[in-house]
Design an enzyme around this catalytic site. Structure first.
Site, PDB file in Angstrom:
ATOM      1  N   GLU A 110      38.611  41.999 -30.113  1.00  0.00           N
ATOM      2  CA  GLU A 110      37.729  42.111 -28.957  1.00  0.00           C
ATOM      3  C   GLU A 110      36.460  42.856 -29.347  1.00  0.00           C
ATOM      4  O   GLU A 110      36.468  44.098 -29.413  1.00  0.00           O
ATOM      5  CB  GLU A 110      38.423  42.888 -27.843  1.00  0.00           C
ATOM      6  CG  GLU A 110      39.693  42.251 -27.343  1.00  0.00           C
ATOM      7  CD  GLU A 110      40.003  42.703 -25.928  1.00  0.00           C
ATOM      8  OE1 GLU A 110      40.084  41.837 -25.062  1.00  0.00           O
ATOM      9  OE2 GLU A 110      40.124  43.912 -25.701  1.00  0.00           O
ATOM     10  N   SER A 122      34.739  38.623 -22.341  1.00  0.00           N
ATOM     11  CA  SER A 122      34.046  37.692 -21.437  1.00  0.00           C
ATOM     12  C   SER A 122      34.527  36.256 -21.595  1.00  0.00           C
ATOM     13  O   SER A 122      33.740  35.317 -21.476  1.00  0.00           O
ATOM     14  CB  SER A 122      32.525  37.803 -21.621  1.00  0.00           C
ATOM     15  OG  SER A 122      32.088  39.104 -21.294  1.00  0.00           O
ATOM     16  N   LYS A 163      43.388  45.915 -16.129  1.00  0.00           N
ATOM     17  CA  LYS A 163      42.772  47.249 -16.219  1.00  0.00           C
ATOM     18  C   LYS A 163      43.155  48.075 -14.976  1.00  0.00           C
ATOM     19  O   LYS A 163      44.256  47.936 -14.461  1.00  0.00           O
ATOM     20  CB  LYS A 163      41.261  47.124 -16.384  1.00  0.00           C
ATOM     21  CG  LYS A 163      40.875  46.176 -17.528  1.00  0.00           C
ATOM     22  CD  LYS A 163      39.443  46.296 -17.924  1.00  0.00           C
ATOM     23  CE  LYS A 163      39.116  45.225 -18.955  1.00  0.00           C
ATOM     24  NZ  LYS A 163      37.826  45.396 -19.563  1.00  0.00           N
ATOM     25  N   GLY A 221      33.486  42.635 -20.807  1.00  0.00           N
ATOM     26  CA  GLY A 221      32.969  42.904 -19.472  1.00  0.00           C
ATOM     27  C   GLY A 221      31.471  42.773 -19.355  1.00  0.00           C
ATOM     28  O   GLY A 221      30.883  43.183 -18.354  1.00  0.00           O
ATOM     29  N   GLU A 230      38.582  50.475 -24.658  1.00  0.00           N
ATOM     30  CA  GLU A 230      38.347  51.458 -23.584  1.00  0.00           C
ATOM     31  C   GLU A 230      39.241  52.685 -23.776  1.00  0.00           C
ATOM     32  O   GLU A 230      38.839  53.813 -23.492  1.00  0.00           O
ATOM     33  CB  GLU A 230      38.583  50.791 -22.211  1.00  0.00           C
ATOM     34  CG  GLU A 230      37.456  49.807 -21.902  1.00  0.00           C
ATOM     35  CD  GLU A 230      37.820  48.693 -20.943  1.00  0.00           C
ATOM     36  OE1 GLU A 230      38.864  48.756 -20.272  1.00  0.00           O
ATOM     37  OE2 GLU A 230      37.032  47.717 -20.872  1.00  0.00           O
ATOM     38  N   HIS A 277      43.228  49.244 -26.989  1.00  0.00           N
ATOM     39  CA  HIS A 277      42.064  48.639 -26.318  1.00  0.00           C
ATOM     40  C   HIS A 277      40.860  49.559 -26.539  1.00  0.00           C
ATOM     41  O   HIS A 277      40.987  50.782 -26.539  1.00  0.00           O
ATOM     42  CB  HIS A 277      42.357  48.470 -24.824  1.00  0.00           C
ATOM     43  CG  HIS A 277      41.334  47.614 -24.142  1.00  0.00           C
ATOM     44  ND1 HIS A 277      40.093  48.082 -23.805  1.00  0.00           N
ATOM     45  CD2 HIS A 277      41.365  46.311 -23.769  1.00  0.00           C
ATOM     46  CE1 HIS A 277      39.396  47.099 -23.241  1.00  0.00           C
ATOM     47  NE2 HIS A 277      40.145  46.011 -23.215  1.00  0.00           N
ATOM     48  N   ASN A 279      44.448  41.221 -18.684  1.00  0.00           N
ATOM     49  CA  ASN A 279      44.370  42.685 -18.681  1.00  0.00           C
ATOM     50  C   ASN A 279      43.703  43.085 -17.376  1.00  0.00           C
ATOM     51  O   ASN A 279      42.479  43.003 -17.255  1.00  0.00           O
ATOM     52  CB  ASN A 279      43.553  43.164 -19.893  1.00  0.00           C
ATOM     53  CG  ASN A 279      43.358  44.663 -19.889  1.00  0.00           C
ATOM     54  OD1 ASN A 279      44.005  45.381 -19.126  1.00  0.00           O
ATOM     55  ND2 ASN A 279      42.450  45.151 -20.737  1.00  0.00           N
TER      56      ASN A 279
HETATM   57  C1  PEP Z   1      39.293  43.132 -22.006  1.00  0.00           C
HETATM   58  O1  PEP Z   1      39.008  44.179 -21.485  1.00  0.00           O
HETATM   59  O2  PEP Z   1      40.314  43.056 -22.703  1.00  0.00           O
HETATM   60  C2  PEP Z   1      38.418  41.983 -21.787  1.00  0.00           C
HETATM   61  C3  PEP Z   1      38.453  41.016 -22.648  1.00  0.00           C
HETATM   62  O3  PEP Z   1      37.603  42.034 -20.684  1.00  0.00           O
HETATM   63  P1  PEP Z   1      36.604  40.886 -20.155  1.00  0.00           P
HETATM   64  O4  PEP Z   1      37.353  39.580 -20.262  1.00  0.00           O
HETATM   65  O5  PEP Z   1      36.299  41.249 -18.746  1.00  0.00           O
HETATM   66  O6  PEP Z   1      35.421  40.898 -21.050  1.00  0.00           O
END
Ligand code: PEP
Length: 252
Positions: free
Chosen positions: A169, A215, A11, A175, A99, A97, A9
């Site tokens: 998630e 992460s 983003k 993040g 976000e 997601h 992803n």
């Molecule tokens: C995400 O935004 O889907 C995600 C898992 O981000 P990160 O791996 O940076 O935590």
């Protein structure tokens, strides 16, 4: 058996030329050294979809949007429809997601429209769910995630549900560098699979790919992916570095 999937992803990162360069690099690494069992997906900005789809080998690397319009077409300035996404060569759409839920106020009702449009267009939704830190600290994460699923993809027909990929998630792990432990991730994914058994039956649960995201990195992917219910990852930060992403692709 169900697919192993590693989906990046990106983003709101990379210019078009940077994105094409990254996609070419990932494509080459996957061709040379990638685990052939892993389905590799690149979730790029809308502006990059067609260009990225043109430089990857579709037999090894699939392309995904990170969102879609909740309407099929029409007077919705600035929106990108699933038909437009499909016309680029992309075959997946990340939906729900955290976000988008938080910053763009995506509700279950909006997500239901997006999931339905995505499925109707023959694209695969990667449907995200997951709780915030306060919910995890209160110990009510299972009920929270159950409600997210019951209000959305659990309303699908068994046939349509069979086309969905789920990504769990936890928001507190996205993040932040603070990944869920493999035990926390496994517990939640086993819980989700149990819900699928109850709703759609054993065969549907056994066939559904459920990913972990938050992460995930080359340092922890192997431990996470060795858990019985974790079928891969949705990868944010680490998907922007081709070698790191390849290491996660190969972490099964
Ligand atoms: C995400 O935004 O889907 C995600 C898992 O981000 P990160 O791996 O940076 O935590």
């Amino acid at each position: 058996m169900r697919k192993k999937i590693v989906a990046g992803n990106w983003k709101c990162n990379t210019t078009l030329s940077e994105g094409i360069a990254l996609a070419k690099q990932v494509n080459q690494l996957v061709a040379e050294r990638g685990n052939k069992e892993t389905v590799v997906v690149l979730g790029t900005p809308f502006t990059h979809l067609a260009s990225v789809a043109a430089v990857v080998d579709p037999a090894r690397v699939s392309v995904s949007a990170q969102n879609c319009a909740a309407e099929p077409k029409g007077a919705f300035t600035g929106e990108v429809s699933v038909a437009m996404i499909q016309s680029t060569g992309a075959t997946y759409v990340i939906l729900g997601h955290s976000e988008r839920r938080e910053y763009y106020h995506e509700t279950s009702a909006i997500l239901n429209k997006k999931v339905a449009l995505t499925l109707a267009q023959g694209l695969t939704p990667i449907y995200c769910c997951g709780e915030a830190l306060e919910i995890r600290e209160a110990g009510t994460q299972n009920a929270f995630v159950q409600q997210q699923l019951e209000e959305t993809i659990f309303l699908l027909s068994p046939e349509d549900f069979g086309k969905i990929v789920i990504a769990y998630e936890p928001i507190w792990a996205i993040g932040t560098g603070r990944t869920a432990s493999s035990q926390q991730a496994q517990e939640m994914l086993a819980f989700i699979r149990g819900l699928i058994v109850a709703k759609f039956g054993e065969a549907a649960a056994a066939a559904c790919s459920i990913l972990y995201g938050g992460s995930c990195s080359p340092a922890n992917a192997q431990e996470l992916f060795s858990q019985p219910d974790i079928d891969g990852g949705l990868i944010g930060g680490a998907s922007l570095k081709a070698e790191d992403f390849l290491a996660i692709v190969n972490a099964f």
